[in-house]
Design a protein around this motif. Structure first.
Motif, mmCIF file in Angstrom:
data_model
loop_
_atom_site.group_PDB
_atom_site.id
_atom_site.type_symbol
_atom_site.label_atom_id
_atom_site.label_comp_id
_atom_site.label_asym_id
_atom_site.label_seq_id
_atom_site.Cartn_x
_atom_site.Cartn_y
_atom_site.Cartn_z
ATOM 1 N N PHE A 144 25.698 11.026 3.284
ATOM 2 C CA PHE A 144 26.180 9.342 4.196
ATOM 3 C C PHE A 144 25.085 8.174 3.967
ATOM 4 N N GLY A 145 23.825 8.437 4.357
ATOM 5 C CA GLY A 145 22.897 7.415 4.521
ATOM 6 C C GLY A 145 22.825 7.534 3.851
ATOM 7 N N ASN A 146 21.609 8.234 3.176
ATOM 8 C CA ASN A 146 21.308 8.332 1.666
ATOM 9 C C ASN A 146 22.451 7.559 0.660
ATOM 10 N N GLN A 147 23.165 7.988 1.123
ATOM 11 C CA GLN A 147 24.263 7.269 0.036
ATOM 12 C C GLN A 147 24.341 5.493 -0.005
ATOM 13 N N PHE A 148 24.334 5.071 1.654
ATOM 14 C CA PHE A 148 24.249 4.044 1.596
ATOM 15 C C PHE A 148 23.219 3.580 1.147
ATOM 16 N N ILE A 149 21.726 4.359 1.992
ATOM 17 C CA ILE A 149 20.249 3.340 0.941
ATOM 18 C C ILE A 149 20.688 2.989 -0.715
ATOM 19 N N ILE A 150 21.146 4.105 -1.303
ATOM 20 C CA ILE A 150 21.438 4.039 -3.344
ATOM 21 C C ILE A 150 22.237 2.768 -3.476
ATOM 22 N N SER A 151 23.225 2.209 -2.780
ATOM 23 C CA SER A 151 24.235 1.749 -3.213
ATOM 24 C C SER A 151 23.421 0.243 -2.774
ATOM 25 N N LEU A 152 22.734 0.240 -1.636
ATOM 26 C CA LEU A 152 22.114 -0.987 -1.011
ATOM 27 C C LEU A 152 21.243 -2.164 -2.394
ATOM 28 N N LYS A 153 20.371 -0.282 -2.840
ATOM 29 C CA LYS A 153 19.106 -0.826 -4.235
ATOM 30 C C LYS A 153 20.306 -1.084 -5.373
ATOM 31 N N ASP A 154 21.448 -0.443 -5.539
ATOM 32 C CA ASP A 154 22.668 -0.499 -6.636
ATOM 33 C C ASP A 154 22.639 -2.178 -7.056
ATOM 34 N N THR A 155 23.003 -2.609 -6.014
ATOM 35 C CA THR A 155 23.691 -3.966 -5.753
ATOM 36 C C THR A 155 22.512 -4.677 -6.603
ATOM 37 N N SER A 156 21.565 -4.648 -6.717
ATOM 38 C CA SER A 156 20.782 -5.407 -7.511
ATOM 39 C C SER A 156 20.764 -5.364 -8.986
ATOM 40 N N LEU A 157 21.975 -4.525 -9.604
ATOM 41 C CA LEU A 157 21.983 -4.859 -10.650
ATOM 42 C C LEU A 157 23.228 -5.586 -11.502
ATOM 43 N N LEU A 158 24.224 -6.181 -9.799
ATOM 44 C CA LEU A 158 25.311 -7.191 -9.641
ATOM 45 C C LEU A 158 24.334 -8.444 -10.171
#
Length: 212
Positions: A144-158
């Protein structure tokens, strides 16, 4: 070093953190629901959850952003606020991956635990709540912690739909100053300032869980 970008990036950081926190929080709810649905004994329920998870995991996040922000509003003659689109997309995207985390976490618990709970007079839902779920959470925390970090970086696509996050604000500043190297170096440092502490906290949590 050109620090003129800092006011822009600080503003963008607020949106990046907001979208990540709210999106992953909602994604946790979505993921828990669909993760448990994937464990259901009812085939139809499992099928719905499987379709959702595979559809989200099998398509690029950028395609999901455009589909939700441009495709659906175009079909229904609506207009979505980019910020709300961003939160919704991160929630749905992270939810699909968290669903698999939940499913894997619950399945990692010995099936005898469910039988033990039932033998104590607990219902299936009570056994899940008081016996299975607390143990599964320990297993789920690291991914879950890894997914949080991935989602944080994914926000750059927004930034592609004009969400005023770090990337959008950096592009705004470079358009005004043409200071590309310094600005994007600062952007990377801003992301690292969040991801590195998050990674360290995750490792600390993993070590604590191993001792319990």
């Amino acid at each position: 070093m050109d620090f003129g970008a800092l006011p822009f990036l600080w503003e963008g950081l607020k949106y990046t953190v907001l979208i990540t926190l709210v999106g992953v929080f909602l994604g946790s709810i979505v993921g828990s629901i669909f993760g448990l649905m994937r464990l259901s004994r009812i085939g139809f329920v499992r099928a719905i959850a499987a379709i959702f998870v595979e559809a989200i995991r099998g398509t690029p996040l950028l395609a999901q952003i455009f589909f939700i922000h441009f495709g659906i509003p175009g079909l229904l003659d609506l207009r979505f606020d980019p910020l709300y689109t961003g939160i919704f997309v991160i929630a749905i995207n992270s939810g699909a991956y968290i669903a698999e985390i939940v499913r894997g976490g619950v399945q990692s618990i010995d099936k005898g635990q469910m039988e033990a709970g039932r033998s104590l007079g607990l219902t299936g839902s009570q056994t899940m709540r008081y016996i299975i779920w607390p143990q599964a959470i320990k297993v789920m925390i690291p991914p879950f912690g890894n997914q949080f970090i991935i989602s944080l970086k994914d926000t750059s696509l927004l930034s592609t739909i004009a969400v005023a996050d770090l990337m959008y604000q950096s592009r705004t500043y470079t358009g005004l100053s043409a200071s590309y190297f310094d600005t994007y170096l600062l952007v990377c440092l801003f992301y690292l300032a969040i991801t590195i502490p998050a990674s360290l906290l995750l490792r600390y949590t993993e070590r604590r869980l191993e001792r319990t």
